[in-house]
Design a protein around this motif. Structure first.
Motif, PDB file in Angstrom:
ATOM      1  N   SER A   1     -43.414  31.352  27.086  1.00  0.00           N
ATOM      2  CA  SER A   1     -42.687  32.032  26.010  1.00  0.00           C
ATOM      3  C   SER A   1     -42.227  31.072  24.924  1.00  0.00           C
ATOM      4  O   SER A   1     -41.912  31.491  23.807  1.00  0.00           O
ATOM      5  N   GLY A   2     -42.143  29.800  25.257  1.00  0.00           N
ATOM      6  CA  GLY A   2     -41.671  28.809  24.301  1.00  0.00           C
ATOM      7  C   GLY A   2     -40.170  28.769  24.150  1.00  0.00           C
ATOM      8  O   GLY A   2     -39.645  28.080  23.269  1.00  0.00           O
ATOM      9  N   SER A   3     -39.457  29.510  25.002  1.00  0.00           N
ATOM     10  CA  SER A   3     -37.995  29.553  24.934  1.00  0.00           C
ATOM     11  C   SER A   3     -37.404  28.927  26.186  1.00  0.00           C
ATOM     12  O   SER A   3     -38.103  28.689  27.170  1.00  0.00           O
ATOM     13  N   SER A   4     -36.107  28.689  26.164  1.00  0.00           N
ATOM     14  CA  SER A   4     -35.429  28.173  27.342  1.00  0.00           C
ATOM     15  C   SER A   4     -35.131  29.319  28.297  1.00  0.00           C
ATOM     16  O   SER A   4     -35.188  30.502  27.924  1.00  0.00           O
ATOM     17  N   ALA A   5     -34.788  28.985  29.538  1.00  0.00           N
ATOM     18  CA  ALA A   5     -34.450  30.002  30.531  1.00  0.00           C
ATOM     19  C   ALA A   5     -33.254  30.822  30.073  1.00  0.00           C
ATOM     20  O   ALA A   5     -33.218  32.056  30.248  1.00  0.00           O
ATOM     21  N   GLN A   6     -32.264  30.166  29.449  1.00  0.00           N
ATOM     22  CA  GLN A   6     -31.084  30.872  28.972  1.00  0.00           C
ATOM     23  C   GLN A   6     -31.446  31.859  27.853  1.00  0.00           C
ATOM     24  O   GLN A   6     -30.934  32.985  27.801  1.00  0.00           O
ATOM     25  N   GLN A   7     -32.345  31.443  26.963  1.00  0.00           N
ATOM     26  CA  GLN A   7     -32.768  32.321  25.880  1.00  0.00           C
ATOM     27  C   GLN A   7     -33.534  33.533  26.405  1.00  0.00           C
ATOM     28  O   GLN A   7     -33.359  34.653  25.914  1.00  0.00           O
ATOM     29  N   VAL A   8     -34.386  33.288  27.400  1.00  0.00           N
ATOM     30  CA  VAL A   8     -35.166  34.387  27.976  1.00  0.00           C
ATOM     31  C   VAL A   8     -34.245  35.408  28.637  1.00  0.00           C
ATOM     32  O   VAL A   8     -34.391  36.619  28.443  1.00  0.00           O
ATOM     33  N   MET A   9     -33.273  34.931  29.426  1.00  0.00           N
ATOM     34  CA  MET A   9     -32.361  35.848  30.107  1.00  0.00           C
ATOM     35  C   MET A   9     -31.469  36.586  29.117  1.00  0.00           C
ATOM     36  O   MET A   9     -31.173  37.778  29.282  1.00  0.00           O
ATOM     37  N   ALA A  10     -31.039  35.887  28.063  1.00  0.00           N
ATOM     38  CA  ALA A  10     -30.214  36.541  27.042  1.00  0.00           C
ATOM     39  C   ALA A  10     -31.002  37.648  26.350  1.00  0.00           C
ATOM     40  O   ALA A  10     -30.487  38.752  26.110  1.00  0.00           O
ATOM     41  N   GLY A  11     -32.265  37.366  26.049  1.00  0.00           N
ATOM     42  CA  GLY A  11     -33.111  38.375  25.426  1.00  0.00           C
ATOM     43  C   GLY A  11     -33.362  39.556  26.349  1.00  0.00           C
ATOM     44  O   GLY A  11     -33.401  40.717  25.902  1.00  0.00           O
ATOM     45  N   TYR A  12     -33.515  39.271  27.651  1.00  0.00           N
ATOM     46  CA  TYR A  12     -33.716  40.333  28.624  1.00  0.00           C
ATOM     47  C   TYR A  12     -32.491  41.245  28.688  1.00  0.00           C
ATOM     48  O   TYR A  12     -32.597  42.469  28.733  1.00  0.00           O
ATOM     49  N   GLY A  13     -31.306  40.629  28.660  1.00  0.00           N
ATOM     50  CA  GLY A  13     -30.073  41.409  28.696  1.00  0.00           C
ATOM     51  C   GLY A  13     -29.946  42.315  27.478  1.00  0.00           C
ATOM     52  O   GLY A  13     -29.560  43.480  27.593  1.00  0.00           O
ATOM     53  N   ARG A  14     -30.273  41.781  26.318  1.00  0.00           N
ATOM     54  CA  ARG A  14     -30.191  42.585  25.089  1.00  0.00           C
ATOM     55  C   ARG A  14     -31.170  43.754  25.137  1.00  0.00           C
ATOM     56  O   ARG A  14     -30.848  44.878  24.725  1.00  0.00           O
ATOM     57  N   THR A  15     -32.367  43.495  25.657  1.00  0.00           N
ATOM     58  CA  THR A  15     -33.373  44.554  25.758  1.00  0.00           C
ATOM     59  C   THR A  15     -32.913  45.655  26.705  1.00  0.00           C
ATOM     60  O   THR A  15     -33.043  46.847  26.410  1.00  0.00           O
ATOM     61  N   LEU A  16     -32.367  45.257  27.861  1.00  0.00           N
ATOM     62  CA  LEU A  16     -31.897  46.252  28.823  1.00  0.00           C
ATOM     63  C   LEU A  16     -30.769  47.096  28.249  1.00  0.00           C
ATOM     64  O   LEU A  16     -30.687  48.304  28.510  1.00  0.00           O
ATOM     65  N   ARG A  17     -29.894  46.471  27.491  1.00  0.00           N
ATOM     66  CA  ARG A  17     -28.771  47.222  26.915  1.00  0.00           C
ATOM     67  C   ARG A  17     -29.268  48.310  25.961  1.00  0.00           C
ATOM     68  O   ARG A  17     -28.643  49.363  25.811  1.00  0.00           O
ATOM     69  N   ARG A  18     -30.394  48.051  25.324  1.00  0.00           N
ATOM     70  CA  ARG A  18     -30.963  49.048  24.414  1.00  0.00           C
ATOM     71  C   ARG A  18     -31.704  50.146  25.171  1.00  0.00           C
ATOM     72  O   ARG A  18     -31.759  51.284  24.711  1.00  0.00           O
ATOM     73  N   LEU A  19     -32.282  49.795  26.325  1.00  0.00           N
ATOM     74  CA  LEU A  19     -33.154  50.726  27.030  1.00  0.00           C
ATOM     75  C   LEU A  19     -32.469  51.495  28.156  1.00  0.00           C
ATOM     76  O   LEU A  19     -32.850  52.631  28.453  1.00  0.00           O
ATOM     77  N   ALA A  20     -31.487  50.867  28.811  1.00  0.00           N
ATOM     78  CA  ALA A  20     -30.885  51.470  30.006  1.00  0.00           C
ATOM     79  C   ALA A  20     -29.794  52.461  29.635  1.00  0.00           C
ATOM     80  O   ALA A  20     -28.629  52.097  29.441  1.00  0.00           O
ATOM     81  N   ASP A  21     -30.164  53.707  29.547  1.00  0.00           N
ATOM     82  CA  ASP A  21     -29.211  54.778  29.267  1.00  0.00           C
ATOM     83  C   ASP A  21     -28.232  54.880  30.440  1.00  0.00           C
ATOM     84  O   ASP A  21     -28.644  55.085  31.582  1.00  0.00           O
ATOM     85  N   PRO A  22     -26.908  54.742  30.188  1.00  0.00           N
ATOM     86  CA  PRO A  22     -25.928  54.797  31.278  1.00  0.00           C
ATOM     87  C   PRO A  22     -25.994  56.079  32.101  1.00  0.00           C
ATOM     88  O   PRO A  22     -25.697  56.062  33.297  1.00  0.00           O
ATOM     89  N   ALA A  23     -26.428  57.167  31.487  1.00  0.00           N
ATOM     90  CA  ALA A  23     -26.515  58.415  32.236  1.00  0.00           C
ATOM     91  C   ALA A  23     -27.644  58.380  33.256  1.00  0.00           C
ATOM     92  O   ALA A  23     -27.564  59.011  34.310  1.00  0.00           O
ATOM     93  N   ARG A  24     -28.690  57.655  32.929  1.00  0.00           N
ATOM     94  CA  ARG A  24     -29.849  57.580  33.820  1.00  0.00           C
ATOM     95  C   ARG A  24     -29.805  56.364  34.732  1.00  0.00           C
ATOM     96  O   ARG A  24     -30.284  56.407  35.858  1.00  0.00           O
TER      97      ARG A  24
END
Length: 263
Positions: free
Chosen positions: A195-218
């Protein structure tokens, strides 16, 4: 790894009466170079060392009989005097890369401490040569170092009172956990580097993506985890292994209390 550079590789097997390929018998020192006659031109040790060098530099997929021959400056056919097939070479490469097990623990060391040390040392060996995890498992251990690892693991359980079959099951459980964790870390490391990023950057990006996708109701549990910052911490490289191994050994300890006796 001490390999006798004996004449005759995998073509035909079992001059030592083991039924194993001749190259594996050589790893056990059962095939010595004849005192008389022409000296072998390459030697099994050089072949294995060259193959390991290719794997360390370019990964296991780069290893072929032709590539190893090129590294040694010889013809591909000349390798078959020592190793009958690439699968045999893989076994010997694993033997060389993983090496010998740790020294026996001090007298009086408890089984849990001894087995934990065995597991940590095995993990260190895999992390030195992560490509070795890509070698297919073709059967039970048949080389000196692999049998020595079994010996050391079984010795760690000597005072538990577990029967032999259960000891083998425990060794398979612990070694399987070590191998799986090392494989997972290898895959993640490869993906992060790609990915060309650090482990911290990858995990931070993953968290941001999940926050957009993971509907709390579901996905209420995932949403709660994200809200609590469960993915925001910076775990050390050994955190998950420490946690997992402790859980595995807790289970073994319960087994020992139920079936065995600690002496």
């Amino acid at each position: 790894m001490a390999i006798a550079d004996g004449d005759g590789g995998g073509a035909g097997g079992g001059a030592g009466g083991t039924g194993l390929p001749a190259s594996i018998e050589a790893a056990w020192g059962l095939r010595e170079r004849p005192a008389k006659g022409p000296k072998p031109g390459i030697g099994l040790t050089r072949i294995v060392d060259a193959a390991v060098g290719v794997a360390r530099a370019e990964g296991l997929g780069a290893v072929s009989m032709g590539r190893v021959a090129k590294e040694l400056g010889v013809s591909t056919m000349s390798l078959y005097r020592y190793v009958a097939a690439k699968d045999e070479l893989y076994v010997l490469m694993h033997e060389a890369a993983i090496g010998a097990p740790p020294a026996p623990p001090e007298p009086g060391t408890g089984w849990r401490e001894a087995l934990a040390h065995w597991a940590w040392t095995q993990r260190e060996a895999y992390h030195r040569d992560l490509w070795a995890l890509r070698i297919p498992i073709s059967g039970p251990p048949v080389t000196p170092n692999s049998v020595a690892w079994w010996e050391r693991g079984l010795n760690a359980l000597a005072g538990t009172g577990l029967d032999d079959g259960t000891k083998i099951s425990v060794i398979l459980l612990v070694s399987g956990f070590v191998r799986n964790e090392a494989m997972l870390m290898s895959d993640l490391d490869t993906a992060i580097k790609a990915s060309g990023s650090s482990a911290q950057q990858v995990m931070a990006g993953y968290g941001r993506t999940l926050r957009r996708l993971a509907d709390p109701a579901r996905y209420p549990a995932v949403a709660e985890l994200l809200a609590a910052g469960g993915l925001d911490g910076e775990d050390g490289p050994d955190t998950e292994f420490t946690f997992g191994l402790d859980c595995v050994l807790d289970g073994v300890e319960a087994l020992v209390r139920r079936r065995g006796r600690v002496s």
